[in-house]
Design a protein around this motif. Sequence first.
Motif, mmCIF file in Angstrom:
data_model
loop_
_atom_site.group_PDB
_atom_site.id
_atom_site.type_symbol
_atom_site.label_atom_id
_atom_site.label_comp_id
_atom_site.label_asym_id
_atom_site.label_seq_id
_atom_site.Cartn_x
_atom_site.Cartn_y
_atom_site.Cartn_z
ATOM 1 N N VAL A 52 17.125 33.809 37.637
ATOM 2 C CA VAL A 52 16.500 32.711 36.917
ATOM 3 C C VAL A 52 16.396 33.219 35.576
ATOM 4 O O VAL A 52 16.028 34.270 35.039
ATOM 5 N N PRO A 53 16.352 32.315 34.801
ATOM 6 C CA PRO A 53 16.361 32.404 33.188
ATOM 7 C C PRO A 53 15.052 32.943 32.692
ATOM 8 O O PRO A 53 13.820 32.923 33.368
ATOM 9 N N GLU A 54 15.089 33.634 31.898
ATOM 10 C CA GLU A 54 13.562 34.333 31.149
ATOM 11 C C GLU A 54 12.553 33.453 30.948
ATOM 12 O O GLU A 54 11.348 33.710 31.222
ATOM 13 N N GLU A 55 12.977 32.258 30.592
ATOM 14 C CA GLU A 55 11.805 31.302 30.166
ATOM 15 C C GLU A 55 11.116 30.986 31.502
ATOM 16 O O GLU A 55 9.947 30.148 30.976
ATOM 17 N N TYR A 56 11.866 30.967 32.341
ATOM 18 C CA TYR A 56 10.993 30.639 33.768
ATOM 19 C C TYR A 56 10.400 31.701 34.411
ATOM 20 O O TYR A 56 9.926 31.773 35.497
ATOM 21 N N GLY A 57 10.374 32.873 33.891
ATOM 22 C CA GLY A 57 9.771 34.031 34.315
ATOM 23 C C GLY A 57 10.548 35.029 35.028
ATOM 24 O O GLY A 57 10.075 35.952 35.609
ATOM 25 N N GLY A 58 12.027 34.699 34.880
ATOM 26 C CA GLY A 58 12.839 35.513 35.700
ATOM 27 C C GLY A 58 13.579 36.522 35.055
ATOM 28 O O GLY A 58 13.170 36.678 33.712
ATOM 29 N N ALA A 59 14.679 37.112 35.488
ATOM 30 C CA ALA A 59 15.328 38.285 34.646
ATOM 31 C C ALA A 59 16.513 37.937 33.948
ATOM 32 O O ALA A 59 16.889 38.572 32.805
ATOM 33 N N GLY A 60 16.959 36.609 34.043
ATOM 34 C CA GLY A 60 17.894 36.151 33.164
ATOM 35 C C GLY A 60 19.360 36.775 33.549
ATOM 36 O O GLY A 60 19.946 36.960 32.649
ATOM 37 N N ALA A 88 19.525 28.426 46.277
ATOM 38 C CA ALA A 88 18.711 27.614 45.753
ATOM 39 C C ALA A 88 18.492 27.643 44.266
ATOM 40 O O ALA A 88 18.660 26.944 43.419
ATOM 41 N N ALA A 89 18.451 28.989 43.866
ATOM 42 C CA ALA A 89 18.258 29.549 42.352
ATOM 43 C C ALA A 89 19.723 29.238 41.563
ATOM 44 O O ALA A 89 19.694 28.649 40.560
ATOM 45 N N ILE A 90 20.632 29.367 42.232
ATOM 46 C CA ILE A 90 21.969 28.766 41.688
ATOM 47 C C ILE A 90 22.124 27.625 41.596
ATOM 48 O O ILE A 90 22.691 27.011 40.453
ATOM 49 N N THR A 91 21.678 26.797 42.405
ATOM 50 C CA THR A 91 21.521 25.113 42.200
ATOM 51 C C THR A 91 20.774 24.802 41.126
ATOM 52 O O THR A 91 21.080 24.049 40.347
ATOM 53 N N LEU A 92 19.714 25.427 41.106
ATOM 54 C CA LEU A 92 18.561 24.954 39.936
ATOM 55 C C LEU A 92 18.797 25.600 38.677
ATOM 56 O O LEU A 92 18.382 25.085 37.957
ATOM 57 N N GLY A 93 19.738 26.188 38.753
ATOM 58 C CA GLY A 93 20.413 26.859 37.372
ATOM 59 C C GLY A 93 21.096 25.791 36.437
ATOM 60 O O GLY A 93 21.228 25.606 35.509
ATOM 61 N N ARG A 94 21.581 24.887 37.430
ATOM 62 C CA ARG A 94 22.422 23.615 36.961
ATOM 63 C C ARG A 94 21.379 22.330 36.713
ATOM 64 O O ARG A 94 21.564 21.494 35.826
ATOM 65 N N VAL A 95 20.357 22.502 37.671
ATOM 66 C CA VAL A 95 19.086 21.127 37.380
ATOM 67 C C VAL A 95 17.879 21.901 37.293
ATOM 68 O O VAL A 95 17.224 22.121 37.946
ATOM 69 N N ASP A 97 14.272 23.137 36.955
ATOM 70 C CA ASP A 97 13.029 22.913 37.530
ATOM 71 C C ASP A 97 11.876 23.844 37.122
ATOM 72 O O ASP A 97 11.960 24.604 37.819
ATOM 73 N N LYS A 98 11.034 23.808 36.084
ATOM 74 C CA LYS A 98 10.185 24.931 35.861
ATOM 75 C C LYS A 98 9.172 25.212 37.138
ATOM 76 O O LYS A 98 8.996 26.470 37.223
ATOM 77 N N GLU A 99 8.575 24.377 37.783
ATOM 78 C CA GLU A 99 7.965 24.550 39.085
ATOM 79 C C GLU A 99 8.614 25.568 39.841
ATOM 80 O O GLU A 99 8.045 26.580 40.388
ATOM 81 N N LEU A 189 11.904 14.132 42.374
ATOM 82 C CA LEU A 189 13.273 13.976 41.892
ATOM 83 C C LEU A 189 13.332 15.105 40.834
ATOM 84 O O LEU A 189 12.688 15.244 39.903
ATOM 85 N N LEU A 190 14.606 15.842 40.946
ATOM 86 C CA LEU A 190 14.859 17.124 40.093
ATOM 87 C C LEU A 190 15.620 16.478 39.131
ATOM 88 O O LEU A 190 15.529 17.249 37.857
#
Length: 340
Positions: A52-60, A88-95, A97-99, A189-190
């Motif tokens: 998960v990208p750092e901007e969303y609280g992940g390790a990036g 799911a994280a892989i999928t959301l990496g392309r779309v 969603d902050k929440e 909708l994402l």
Amino acid sequence: MKLVLSTEQQELRAAVRAFLGAASPLPKAREGYDPQVYARLNGELGLSGLIVPEEYGGAGAGLSELAVALEETGAALLPGPFLATAFAAITLGRVPDKELLAGIAEGRVAATVHSAEVSYDGATASGRLPQVLSGMEAGVLVVPAATADGPVLLAVELAGPGVTRTALETLDLTRGQADVVLDGAPARLLGPAPESGVTERMCVALAAEQLGVMRAALDAIVAYAKIRVAFGRYIGSYQGVKHKLADMHAKLEQAESIVRYAAWAADESPADLPEAAALAQAYVGRACFEVARDHLLLHGGIGYTWEHDAHLFYKRAKADEVLLGPPRIHRARLADLLEL
């Protein structure tokens, strides 16, 4: 291109291996999903937020780091929704969603994905989704839907109204699936569904888990061959056993190179990813099953008993082999990409 793990990746592997050895040893896999272990896995190691990208609280981190973690969870046959949430994280990496990404990074959200399209009326989703990975444990489902403007991705709360989940009896006793029916379930909708890249990264992630299953199965049978005596000799001294173990080791070494290359391609050379991902599932999926099968056979009669762990590896290997489609599909895909 560097296929050898970096110092940081080796430290990650050691940390995950030590944690799972203490919190989720192999005998515990028989007990199924333990939410407390999953919470600690995310709270102490932050594994769910690894990519998960750092901007969303992940390790990036990249897919190479996720592959290291999945290799260890595969070796431990970790029950629960870790692989599904990684998908799911892989999928959301392309779309993004902050929440959802923030919830995954914090370990609050266990998510899963499914490839079948559902209907969407702008507010609710309807449709039947068979064999949803970790569908009983996950809290959020990411699913595609067809609209007049093209395919989109939706997020559906699985514990919300309009959702019916039925646990399925699965081959793999350590990780479940569910039949999910959406009947006017509220859906968020994402964004537009990504055209490429997601399935390939999921293939690499799954191959990393399969690599861990292979390694643990081979380690187990090598250890057994050193202590099991038949006809006055350790079975590991018999030529037939030696040759089989050597074949299994060769498959493992090839699989490791393929997985490391595919993970590198996902992070550093996206143009090479389609071929690398297809190769990963075409080879590693079948090799994992063959190693798990031979690991069971070489255990002899005890390997067939319900009490032995050999059948757990065998069943996880078979379930993983067909999770994203059987190897023949990926071989055909690889042949098309190489214009063979």
